[in-house]
Write a protein that holds these residues in place. Structure first.
Motif, PDB file in Angstrom:
ATOM      1  N   LEU A  35       0.819  -1.206   0.000  1.00 10.86           N
ATOM      2  CA  LEU A  35       0.000   0.000   0.000  1.00 10.86           C
ATOM      3  C   LEU A  35       0.855   1.258   0.000  1.00 10.86           C
ATOM      4  CD1 LEU A  35      -2.905  -0.963   2.408  1.00 10.86           C
ATOM      5  CD2 LEU A  35      -3.040  -0.546  -0.045  1.00 10.86           C
ATOM      6  N   SER A  36       1.942   1.253   0.748  1.00  8.30           N
ATOM      7  CA  SER A  36       2.800   2.435   0.769  1.00  8.30           C
ATOM      8  C   SER A  36       3.495   2.624  -0.573  1.00  8.30           C
ATOM      9  CB  SER A  36       3.817   2.357   1.908  1.00  8.30           C
ATOM     10  OG  SER A  36       4.699   1.278   1.695  1.00  8.30           O
ATOM     11  N   LEU A  37       3.907   1.533  -1.211  1.00 11.13           N
ATOM     12  CA  LEU A  37       4.519   1.658  -2.535  1.00 11.13           C
ATOM     13  C   LEU A  37       3.495   2.105  -3.568  1.00 11.13           C
ATOM     14  CD1 LEU A  37       6.905  -1.425  -2.678  1.00 11.13           C
ATOM     15  CD2 LEU A  37       7.516   0.975  -2.474  1.00 11.13           C
ATOM     16  N   ALA A  38       2.273   1.626  -3.470  1.00 13.21           N
ATOM     17  CA  ALA A  38       1.231   2.040  -4.405  1.00 13.21           C
ATOM     18  C   ALA A  38       0.953   3.535  -4.252  1.00 13.21           C
ATOM     19  CB  ALA A  38      -0.041   1.232  -4.177  1.00 13.21           C
ATOM     20  N   GLY A  39       0.930   4.022  -3.042  1.00 10.72           N
ATOM     21  CA  GLY A  39       0.737   5.453  -2.819  1.00 10.72           C
ATOM     22  C   GLY A  39       1.891   6.273  -3.337  1.00 10.72           C
ATOM     23  N   PHE A  40       3.083   5.748  -3.222  1.00 12.85           N
ATOM     24  CA  PHE A  40       4.264   6.461  -3.710  1.00 12.85           C
ATOM     25  C   PHE A  40       4.247   6.569  -5.225  1.00 12.85           C
ATOM     26  CE2 PHE A  40       8.696   6.239  -5.247  1.00 12.85           C
ATOM     27  CZ  PHE A  40       9.161   7.429  -4.738  1.00 12.85           C
ATOM     28  N   PHE A  41       3.915   5.489  -5.911  1.00 13.08           N
ATOM     29  CA  PHE A  41       3.958   5.500  -7.370  1.00 13.08           C
ATOM     30  C   PHE A  41       2.735   6.160  -7.998  1.00 13.08           C
ATOM     31  CE2 PHE A  41       6.941   1.880  -6.695  1.00 13.08           C
ATOM     32  CZ  PHE A  41       8.042   2.512  -7.248  1.00 13.08           C
ATOM     33  N   ASN A  42       1.650   6.303  -7.268  1.00 12.77           N
ATOM     34  CA  ASN A  42       0.447   6.927  -7.809  1.00 12.77           C
ATOM     35  C   ASN A  42       0.205   8.318  -7.254  1.00 12.77           C
ATOM     36  OD1 ASN A  42      -0.229   4.715  -9.401  1.00 12.77           O
ATOM     37  ND2 ASN A  42      -1.246   3.696  -7.684  1.00 12.77           N
ATOM     38  N   SER A  43       1.229   8.942  -6.686  1.00 10.41           N
ATOM     39  CA  SER A  43       1.036  10.258  -6.088  1.00 10.41           C
ATOM     40  C   SER A  43       0.789  11.300  -7.173  1.00 10.41           C
ATOM     41  CB  SER A  43       2.265  10.639  -5.257  1.00 10.41           C
ATOM     42  OG  SER A  43       3.390  10.759  -6.094  1.00 10.41           O
ATOM     43  N   PRO A  44      -0.048  12.288  -6.879  1.00 11.66           N
ATOM     44  CA  PRO A  44      -0.361  13.314  -7.878  1.00 11.66           C
ATOM     45  C   PRO A  44       0.728  14.368  -7.941  1.00 11.66           C
ATOM     46  CG  PRO A  44      -1.606  13.703  -5.899  1.00 11.66           C
ATOM     47  CD  PRO A  44      -0.834  12.432  -5.685  1.00 11.66           C
ATOM     48  N   ALA A  45       1.876  14.016  -8.491  1.00 15.38           N
ATOM     49  CA  ALA A  45       3.002  14.931  -8.515  1.00 15.38           C
ATOM     50  C   ALA A  45       3.116  15.701  -9.819  1.00 15.38           C
ATOM     51  CB  ALA A  45       4.303  14.163  -8.272  1.00 15.38           C
ATOM     52  N   LYS A  46       2.357  15.338 -10.816  1.00 15.66           N
ATOM     53  CA  LYS A  46       2.492  16.040 -12.084  1.00 15.66           C
ATOM     54  C   LYS A  46       1.642  17.300 -12.079  1.00 15.66           C
ATOM     55  CE  LYS A  46      -0.834  13.002 -14.252  1.00 15.66           C
ATOM     56  NZ  LYS A  46      -1.090  12.095 -15.322  1.00 15.66           N
ATOM     57  N   ALA A  47       2.146  18.301 -12.755  1.00 16.19           N
ATOM     58  CA  ALA A  47       1.461  19.587 -12.776  1.00 16.19           C
ATOM     59  C   ALA A  47       0.283  19.574 -13.737  1.00 16.19           C
ATOM     60  CB  ALA A  47       2.430  20.695 -13.160  1.00 16.19           C
ATOM     61  N   SER A  48       0.459  18.972 -14.903  1.00 18.16           N
ATOM     62  CA  SER A  48      -0.628  18.911 -15.874  1.00 18.16           C
ATOM     63  C   SER A  48      -0.347  17.801 -16.862  1.00 18.16           C
ATOM     64  CB  SER A  48      -0.788  20.238 -16.598  1.00 18.16           C
ATOM     65  OG  SER A  48       0.312  20.447 -17.442  1.00 18.16           O
ATOM     66  N   ASP A  49      -1.361  17.439 -17.620  1.00 22.54           N
ATOM     67  CA  ASP A  49      -1.214  16.367 -18.597  1.00 22.54           C
ATOM     68  C   ASP A  49      -0.606  16.842 -19.904  1.00 22.54           C
ATOM     69  OD1 ASP A  49      -2.188  14.347 -16.975  1.00 22.54           O
ATOM     70  OD2 ASP A  49      -4.267  14.804 -17.485  1.00 22.54           O
ATOM     71  N   SER A  50      -0.808  18.098 -20.238  1.00 20.45           N
ATOM     72  CA  SER A  50      -0.273  18.581 -21.504  1.00 20.45           C
ATOM     73  C   SER A  50       0.332  19.971 -21.308  1.00 20.45           C
ATOM     74  CB  SER A  50      -1.386  18.647 -22.558  1.00 20.45           C
ATOM     75  OG  SER A  50      -2.306  19.658 -22.211  1.00 20.45           O
ATOM     76  N   PRO A  51       1.279  20.336 -22.175  1.00 15.57           N
ATOM     77  CA  PRO A  51       1.899  21.662 -22.044  1.00 15.57           C
ATOM     78  C   PRO A  51       0.900  22.802 -22.228  1.00 15.57           C
ATOM     79  CG  PRO A  51       3.211  20.261 -23.482  1.00 15.57           C
ATOM     80  CD  PRO A  51       1.949  19.525 -23.183  1.00 15.57           C
ATOM     81  N   GLY A  52      -0.190  22.552 -22.944  1.00 15.26           N
ATOM     82  CA  GLY A  52      -1.182  23.593 -23.155  1.00 15.26           C
ATOM     83  C   GLY A  52      -1.918  23.980 -21.890  1.00 15.26           C
ATOM     84  N   GLU A  53      -1.944  23.087 -20.914  1.00 20.65           N
ATOM     85  CA  GLU A  53      -2.637  23.376 -19.661  1.00 20.65           C
ATOM     86  C   GLU A  53      -1.770  24.152 -18.671  1.00 20.65           C
ATOM     87  OE1 GLU A  53      -4.115  19.785 -17.970  1.00 20.65           O
ATOM     88  OE2 GLU A  53      -5.115  19.179 -19.813  1.00 20.65           O
ATOM     89  N   LEU A  54      -0.479  24.294 -18.949  1.00 23.58           N
ATOM     90  CA  LEU A  54       0.404  25.019 -18.050  1.00 23.58           C
ATOM     91  C   LEU A  54       0.152  26.519 -18.162  1.00 23.58           C
ATOM     92  CD1 LEU A  54       3.767  23.128 -18.604  1.00 23.58           C
ATOM     93  CD2 LEU A  54       2.240  22.960 -16.659  1.00 23.58           C
ATOM     94  N   LEU A  55       0.097  27.182 -17.047  1.00 24.98           N
ATOM     95  CA  LEU A  55      -0.098  28.617 -17.034  1.00 24.98           C
ATOM     96  C   LEU A  55       1.187  29.289 -16.588  1.00 24.98           C
ATOM     97  CD1 LEU A  55      -3.588  28.799 -15.302  1.00 24.98           C
ATOM     98  CD2 LEU A  55      -3.080  29.009 -17.731  1.00 24.98           C
ATOM     99  N   VAL A  56       1.546  30.361 -17.244  1.00 26.39           N
ATOM    100  CA  VAL A  56       2.724  31.125 -16.866  1.00 26.39           C
ATOM    101  C   VAL A  56       2.278  32.209 -15.908  1.00 26.39           C
ATOM    102  CG1 VAL A  56       4.582  32.587 -17.708  1.00 26.39           C
ATOM    103  CG2 VAL A  56       3.832  30.638 -19.058  1.00 26.39           C
ATOM    104  N   THR A  57       2.926  32.293 -14.765  1.00 29.39           N
ATOM    105  CA  THR A  57       2.607  33.322 -13.789  1.00 29.39           C
ATOM    106  C   THR A  57       3.313  34.602 -14.187  1.00 29.39           C
ATOM    107  OG1 THR A  57       2.458  31.652 -12.067  1.00 29.39           O
ATOM    108  CG2 THR A  57       2.708  33.932 -11.344  1.00 29.39           C
ATOM    109  N   PRO A  58       2.567  35.676 -14.445  1.00 27.05           N
ATOM    110  CA  PRO A  58       3.237  36.930 -14.790  1.00 27.05           C
ATOM    111  C   PRO A  58       3.984  37.469 -13.567  1.00 27.05           C
ATOM    112  CG  PRO A  58       0.860  37.253 -14.614  1.00 27.05           C
ATOM    113  CD  PRO A  58       1.124  35.787 -14.454  1.00 27.05           C
TER     114      PRO A  58
END
Length: 112
Positions: A35-58
């Protein structure tokens, strides 16, 4: 001549508690590890699925003046927002470990 041979031992018998200790505890430990390994490998660490969804902070670059703090910079740059949120954004954008700044240091400050 008679040889004294030891009597054969009876087969090993486990009680219910012995079976739990021998089988149950290792299974529980294995399940906890999985369970701990499953949580480690499935953690929501990615910012977005595609580069188009990334927002640049002015941002703007601000040079810290002697005696100036992050709170003062936050109040000057965006007086309409809560200073705590602006300070948190400045710390995150500049990767400041303790939230302390030095005179002459250049900071990226959000301009939302």
């Amino acid at each position: 001549m008679s040889m004294n041979r030891p009597a054969p031992r009876p087969p090993l018998r486990l009680t219910r508690r012995g079976k739990i200790v021998l089988i149950g505890i290792p299974l529980v430990l294995l399940a906890a590890l999985l369970l701990s390994l499953a949580g480690f490998f499935n953690s929501p660490a990615k910012a977005s699925d595609s580069p188009g969804e990334l927002l640049v902070t002015p941002t703007v670059t601000v040079t810290v003046q002697p005696g100036e703090s992050l709170w003062a910079i936050a109040g000057t740059v965006d007086p309409g927002r809560d200073a705590r949120d602006v300070v948190a954004d400045i710390v995150q954008l500049n990767n400041l470990p303790a939230g302390a700044v030095l005179p002459g240091q250049q900071l990226f400050v959000p301009t939302r």
